[in-house]
Design a protein around this motif. Sequence first.
Motif, PDB file in Angstrom:
ATOM      1  N   ARG B  65      13.823  43.475  19.995  1.00  0.00           N
ATOM      2  CA  ARG B  65      12.872  44.581  20.174  1.00  0.00           C
ATOM      3  C   ARG B  65      12.515  44.600  21.657  1.00  0.00           C
ATOM      4  O   ARG B  65      11.414  44.240  22.061  1.00  0.00           O
ATOM      5  N   ASP B  66      13.491  45.002  22.462  1.00  0.00           N
ATOM      6  CA  ASP B  66      13.431  44.672  23.887  1.00  0.00           C
ATOM      7  C   ASP B  66      13.235  45.845  24.846  1.00  0.00           C
ATOM      8  O   ASP B  66      13.078  45.630  26.052  1.00  0.00           O
ATOM      9  N   HIS B  67      13.200  47.071  24.363  1.00  0.00           N
ATOM     10  CA  HIS B  67      13.134  48.210  25.306  1.00  0.00           C
ATOM     11  C   HIS B  67      11.857  48.163  26.142  1.00  0.00           C
ATOM     12  O   HIS B  67      11.893  48.359  27.362  1.00  0.00           O
ATOM     13  N   GLY B  68      10.751  47.916  25.470  1.00  0.00           N
ATOM     14  CA  GLY B  68       9.457  47.899  26.158  1.00  0.00           C
ATOM     15  C   GLY B  68       9.356  46.741  27.138  1.00  0.00           C
ATOM     16  O   GLY B  68       8.766  46.867  28.211  1.00  0.00           O
ATOM     17  N   VAL B  69       9.965  45.628  26.774  1.00  0.00           N
ATOM     18  CA  VAL B  69       9.945  44.469  27.656  1.00  0.00           C
ATOM     19  C   VAL B  69      10.791  44.766  28.900  1.00  0.00           C
ATOM     20  O   VAL B  69      10.379  44.504  30.036  1.00  0.00           O
ATOM     21  N   ALA B  70      11.977  45.335  28.676  1.00  0.00           N
ATOM     22  CA  ALA B  70      12.861  45.665  29.803  1.00  0.00           C
ATOM     23  C   ALA B  70      12.165  46.621  30.771  1.00  0.00           C
ATOM     24  O   ALA B  70      12.188  46.430  31.990  1.00  0.00           O
ATOM     25  N   TYR B  71      11.498  47.637  30.220  1.00  0.00           N
ATOM     26  CA  TYR B  71      10.801  48.600  31.082  1.00  0.00           C
ATOM     27  C   TYR B  71       9.666  47.907  31.841  1.00  0.00           C
ATOM     28  O   TYR B  71       9.474  48.128  33.036  1.00  0.00           O
ATOM     29  N   SER B  72       8.955  47.051  31.158  1.00  0.00           N
ATOM     30  CA  SER B  72       7.807  46.377  31.781  1.00  0.00           C
ATOM     31  C   SER B  72       8.211  45.488  32.951  1.00  0.00           C
ATOM     32  O   SER B  72       7.474  45.369  33.918  1.00  0.00           O
ATOM     33  N   VAL B  73       9.375  44.842  32.841  1.00  0.00           N
ATOM     34  CA  VAL B  73       9.782  43.962  33.938  1.00  0.00           C
ATOM     35  C   VAL B  73      10.501  44.718  35.049  1.00  0.00           C
ATOM     36  O   VAL B  73      10.913  44.118  36.040  1.00  0.00           O
ATOM     37  N   GLY B  74      10.652  46.033  34.896  1.00  0.00           N
ATOM     38  CA  GLY B  74      11.151  46.824  36.013  1.00  0.00           C
ATOM     39  C   GLY B  74      12.465  47.547  35.805  1.00  0.00           C
ATOM     40  O   GLY B  74      12.998  48.160  36.742  1.00  0.00           O
ATOM     41  N   MET B  75      13.014  47.508  34.592  1.00  0.00           N
ATOM     42  CA  MET B  75      14.257  48.254  34.374  1.00  0.00           C
ATOM     43  C   MET B  75      13.926  49.733  34.229  1.00  0.00           C
ATOM     44  O   MET B  75      13.079  50.099  33.414  1.00  0.00           O
ATOM     45  N   PRO B  76      14.567  50.597  35.020  1.00  0.00           N
ATOM     46  CA  PRO B  76      14.239  52.016  34.943  1.00  0.00           C
ATOM     47  C   PRO B  76      14.575  52.609  33.565  1.00  0.00           C
ATOM     48  O   PRO B  76      15.551  52.210  32.932  1.00  0.00           O
ATOM     49  N   ALA B  77      13.763  53.571  33.141  1.00  0.00           N
ATOM     50  CA  ALA B  77      13.964  54.205  31.833  1.00  0.00           C
ATOM     51  C   ALA B  77      15.371  54.783  31.715  1.00  0.00           C
ATOM     52  O   ALA B  77      15.986  54.721  30.645  1.00  0.00           O
ATOM     53  N   LYS B  78      15.890  55.319  32.796  1.00  0.00           N
ATOM     54  CA  LYS B  78      17.205  55.960  32.721  1.00  0.00           C
ATOM     55  C   LYS B  78      18.319  54.940  32.453  1.00  0.00           C
ATOM     56  O   LYS B  78      19.294  55.243  31.764  1.00  0.00           O
ATOM     57  N   ILE B  79      18.147  53.726  32.983  1.00  0.00           N
ATOM     58  CA  ILE B  79      19.154  52.680  32.768  1.00  0.00           C
ATOM     59  C   ILE B  79      19.085  52.189  31.320  1.00  0.00           C
ATOM     60  O   ILE B  79      20.112  51.928  30.679  1.00  0.00           O
ATOM     61  N   ILE B  80      17.855  52.085  30.809  1.00  0.00           N
ATOM     62  CA  ILE B  80      17.667  51.665  29.409  1.00  0.00           C
ATOM     63  C   ILE B  80      18.305  52.691  28.470  1.00  0.00           C
ATOM     64  O   ILE B  80      19.088  52.343  27.578  1.00  0.00           O
ATOM     65  N   LEU B  81      17.981  53.965  28.692  1.00  0.00           N
ATOM     66  CA  LEU B  81      18.516  55.012  27.814  1.00  0.00           C
ATOM     67  C   LEU B  81      20.031  55.126  27.927  1.00  0.00           C
ATOM     68  O   LEU B  81      20.726  55.331  26.933  1.00  0.00           O
ATOM     69  N   ALA B  82      20.536  54.970  29.149  1.00  0.00           N
ATOM     70  CA  ALA B  82      21.991  55.050  29.330  1.00  0.00           C
ATOM     71  C   ALA B  82      22.687  53.940  28.546  1.00  0.00           C
ATOM     72  O   ALA B  82      23.745  54.157  27.943  1.00  0.00           O
ATOM     73  N   MET B  84      21.519  52.527  25.827  1.00  0.00           N
ATOM     74  CA  MET B  84      21.410  52.866  24.402  1.00  0.00           C
ATOM     75  C   MET B  84      22.433  53.922  24.005  1.00  0.00           C
ATOM     76  O   MET B  84      22.927  53.930  22.867  1.00  0.00           O
ATOM     77  N   LEU B  85      22.740  54.804  24.937  1.00  0.00           N
ATOM     78  CA  LEU B  85      23.737  55.833  24.654  1.00  0.00           C
ATOM     79  C   LEU B  85      25.168  55.331  24.883  1.00  0.00           C
ATOM     80  O   LEU B  85      26.129  56.086  24.727  1.00  0.00           O
ATOM     81  N   GLY B  86      25.260  54.045  25.280  1.00  0.00           N
ATOM     82  CA  GLY B  86      26.585  53.440  25.458  1.00  0.00           C
ATOM     83  C   GLY B  86      27.309  53.926  26.693  1.00  0.00           C
ATOM     84  O   GLY B  86      28.538  53.941  26.733  1.00  0.00           O
ATOM     85  N   LYS B  87      26.558  54.308  27.717  1.00  0.00           N
ATOM     86  CA  LYS B  87      27.170  54.895  28.896  1.00  0.00           C
ATOM     87  C   LYS B  87      27.485  53.850  29.976  1.00  0.00           C
ATOM     88  O   LYS B  87      26.884  52.767  30.020  1.00  0.00           O
ATOM     89  N   ALA B  88      28.428  54.212  30.847  1.00  0.00           N
ATOM     90  CA  ALA B  88      28.859  53.318  31.929  1.00  0.00           C
ATOM     91  C   ALA B  88      27.720  52.982  32.881  1.00  0.00           C
ATOM     92  O   ALA B  88      27.743  51.948  33.553  1.00  0.00           O
ATOM     93  N   THR B  89      26.707  53.831  32.940  1.00  0.00           N
ATOM     94  CA  THR B  89      25.581  53.622  33.853  1.00  0.00           C
ATOM     95  C   THR B  89      24.478  52.761  33.241  1.00  0.00           C
ATOM     96  O   THR B  89      23.471  52.486  33.883  1.00  0.00           O
ATOM     97  N   GLY B  90      24.640  52.344  32.005  1.00  0.00           N
ATOM     98  CA  GLY B  90      23.647  51.486  31.369  1.00  0.00           C
ATOM     99  C   GLY B  90      23.617  50.107  32.001  1.00  0.00           C
ATOM    100  O   GLY B  90      24.507  49.753  32.779  1.00  0.00           O
ATOM    101  N   CYS B  91      22.610  49.322  31.655  1.00  0.00           N
ATOM    102  CA  CYS B  91      22.442  48.016  32.320  1.00  0.00           C
ATOM    103  C   CYS B  91      23.647  47.112  32.093  1.00  0.00           C
ATOM    104  O   CYS B  91      23.932  46.250  32.918  1.00  0.00           O
ATOM    105  N   SER B  92      24.366  47.285  31.001  1.00  0.00           N
ATOM    106  CA  SER B  92      25.583  46.498  30.774  1.00  0.00           C
ATOM    107  C   SER B  92      26.793  47.407  30.567  1.00  0.00           C
ATOM    108  O   SER B  92      27.717  47.084  29.809  1.00  0.00           O
ATOM    109  N   GLY B  93      26.768  48.526  31.235  1.00  0.00           N
ATOM    110  CA  GLY B  93      27.912  49.432  31.160  1.00  0.00           C
ATOM    111  C   GLY B  93      28.208  49.930  29.755  1.00  0.00           C
ATOM    112  O   GLY B  93      29.328  50.311  29.438  1.00  0.00           O
ATOM    113  N   GLY B  94      27.197  49.889  28.895  1.00  0.00           N
ATOM    114  CA  GLY B  94      27.388  50.372  27.538  1.00  0.00           C
ATOM    115  C   GLY B  94      27.975  49.328  26.588  1.00  0.00           C
ATOM    116  O   GLY B  94      28.292  49.637  25.451  1.00  0.00           O
ATOM    117  N   LYS B  95      28.090  48.084  27.040  1.00  0.00           N
ATOM    118  CA  LYS B  95      28.720  47.059  26.190  1.00  0.00           C
ATOM    119  C   LYS B  95      27.721  46.182  25.443  1.00  0.00           C
ATOM    120  O   LYS B  95      28.100  45.400  24.577  1.00  0.00           O
TER     121      LYS B  95
END
Lengths: 325, 325
Positions: B65-82, B84-95
């Motif tokens: 249950r990590d989205h809120g934690v990631a945002y709180s420590v400084g991960m931008p919302a767009k990287i989190i959502l990307a 989740m959508l499995g995109k190359a721009t996500g924090c782990s490239g969608g993997k």
Amino acid sequence: MATLTVREALSQALWEEMEANSKIILLGEEIGVWGGTYAVTRGFHEHFGAERVRDTPISESAIVGAAIGAAMTGLRPVAELMTINFAFSAFDMIVNQAAKLHYMFNGQVNLPLIIRTPSGGGRQLGATHSQTPDAIFAHFPGLRVVAPATPRDSKGMLKQALRQNDPVLFIENATLYQQRGDVPDGDLTVPLDKSVMAREGKDVTLVTYSKMYYATMKAAEQLAVAGIQAEVIDLRCLRPLDMAPVVESVKKTNRAVVVEEGWMSYGVGAEVSARLHSECFDYLDAPVKRVAQSEVPLPYNQRLEQMALPDQEKIVRAAKEVLYV
Amino acid sequence: MKSKQEFLGGYRRMVAIRRLEEKSAELYQQGKIGGFLHLYIGQEAVAVGMAAAITKRDHVITAYRDHGVAYSVGMPAKIILAEMLGKATGCSGGKGGSMHLVDPKLNFWGGHAIVGSHLPLAAGIATSLQYQKLDGVVVCMFGDGATNIGYFHEALNLSKVWKLPVVWLCENNSYGMGTAVDRASAVHSMCQKAEGYGMANACVDGMDLEAVYNGVSNAAAQARSGAGPFFLEVQTYRFRGHSMGDPERYRTAEEIKHWQDGDPITALRKAIVAKHKGTEAELDALDREVDDEVAAAVQFAEESPEPADAALWQHVYSESPNGRA
């Protein structure tokens, strides 16, 4: 060139790398004050101190998990599990965490950690303490699984493992710690992804690794007396598995026997045999044969236990069978 | 956390998490987010209060249950959502996906989806800090459900034996999936479990940003002082189901209503007006800022490219370009 036991070779590898790299720490049960259940780390606690040679509670998940956390944040931990049978208590940590995090986190996290543990039976320890489940761990992409047989490879592969960045399950064998062999002087590293031809021959290929290397080499000698020239390939690494020397050999001999200490079903022999059938089917003059442990939990009784384990005689018989002699 | 500005900042982050989660639920229902989705709605004060109480030297690791934690420590919302959508721009490239958000540059080590598995990892990160004599602490967040698995006990025990700089932050939201604490845990106070390890502990109101902030500040100070780990129980509640596939058959509408009456965002809004001379207009302006931020994040994630096919084989191992083994 020096003659060392496997124990001395492993101990030297750890000692030399720890002297050279302060990021290496050891953790495990009885590795410190006791000196290691198999004495590989005897003298380390006194020399390197309790911060680097960390005695742990009997908590296999915490041992491997802590090694993963430490590796994620810049250390090179070597976790020792007293036997591979206890690795089941840390199975999730090994296959769900260590094997996955580098990929799942898209390469942002490296896990330069080693899990050292002895595998194998034959010491009358009963069913729970005598297993050879090496193949199970080799099932998981992301983990490197190695199992050297000789003092030379033990030293060189452990040193190499301490200089690379992937999680390595470093499988030893409790009955091999006293095994002696030549080890070159100086800095020695051996790759973690290369099988090697251990004996040259033209009539049949015997593929093996770890403890069974010795029974297989003796079987090759026995076969030579009967006029059969067996070629022996020591896999050394189960994942990645280097099939090139095996395929090359079988293209020459046209016959293969795979020898492993563990159970046959879904095992190392199954994998090697399947790959031979798909990579050099046209070169095979006989179905590949497997020599492995009888499919029973190993009994305590010495005679029954030895009946279940593969040995020189069974290897010789299998070799003759694929040669139809 | 004393100034009006700090409380406004906390409010903004909590609202951003709420809106981000509401948007995630929408995208999930549209089939744009796959797999499982565990929303943080109701628990926002915990992650935001925690992040406000620690420094850049500190480390954070959490469960799925990590989205809120990631945002709180400084991960931008767009990287989190990307991600989740499995995109190359996500924090782990969608993997990695929703349950495995990570950013080592933020000392944020995941995002772990096997319940309790990250607790031993937290002990390892803390070992790394302790060994390298770094002045950081690890905040390890987990739910009440995780206190019933072996990892919890192995990790707490090890952390106490080794006096590791860890804050064990238990988000007690009263349910492990659909099983209430009193149906799953022999003791209902999580702190009582810490007592079993002789560990300093405290329990705070997780619906109150300031209480969480003060609780984590105190816990982190103690862990940083070399006194060893600190156990902090935070009583909170998730307003939505365990995941998006929750039939909600295990709790009553009255109970949910009771907790929603204590909504941490509404409570904070009132406190800012009453105690810190904030105005409704200021707060409304922050709400609008957040709406824009989340809308931009959705647009970024939706317009981002899929990962390349080659990504499939990347990062199985750290040193093999195509990862094959």
